[in-house]
Motif scaffolding. Structure first.
Motif: not given
Length: 130
Positions: A8, A11-12, A24, A27, A29, A34-35, A38, A41-42, A70
């Motif tokens: 995590l 990713l930041m 950024g 990902s 995963d 893309v979640f 994420q 947060g970014q 992703p």
């Protein structure tokens, strides 16, 4: 450190491109999209990087416009809407291949002291003494 926490934090870590643009890391995963956390947060991290040190976000509004893909980097364009003495406002647009995936507005404020309204806790016996 736990592997999930390390992933995590990785990713930041945004790469500054100059002029309020950050990229950024993509990902990987195994998801088909893309979640949303994420992206959020970014985008908040990108906005934070453009404010004064120590200023905290106290309000944000975000719109998920379309899903992200992703494996592709996400570009965050940060615009300074207002820089005041006590507050700052940022607009962030997240894009992948020229298409908007997220729009965010965030307000930041300088940490300042204020009046305390909480009453001190009463002195009472510990629960285990009953």
């Amino acid at each position: 450190m736990d592997a999930a926490v390390a992933a995590l934090l990785e990713l930041m870590e945004l790469e500054a491109q100059g002029d309020g643009v950050f990229v950024g890391p993509p990902s990987h995963d195994g998801r088909s999209r893309v979640f949303g956390g994420q992206l959020l947060g970014q985008a908040l991290a990108a906005a934070s990087f453009t404010t004064q040190p120590g200023w905290l976000c106290h309000s944000l509004h975000a719109y998920f416009v379309r899903p992200g893909t992703p494996g592709r980097p996400i570009e965050y364009e940060v615009a300074s809407v207002r820089d005041g003495r006590q507050m700052a406002r940022r607009r962030v647009t997240a894009m992948q291949r020229g298409a908007v995936t997220l729009e965010l507005m965030a307000s930041f404020e300088r940490a300042i002291g204020g009046p305390e309204h909480q009453q001190p806790m009463l002195e009472v016996p510990a629960p285990e003494t009953f």
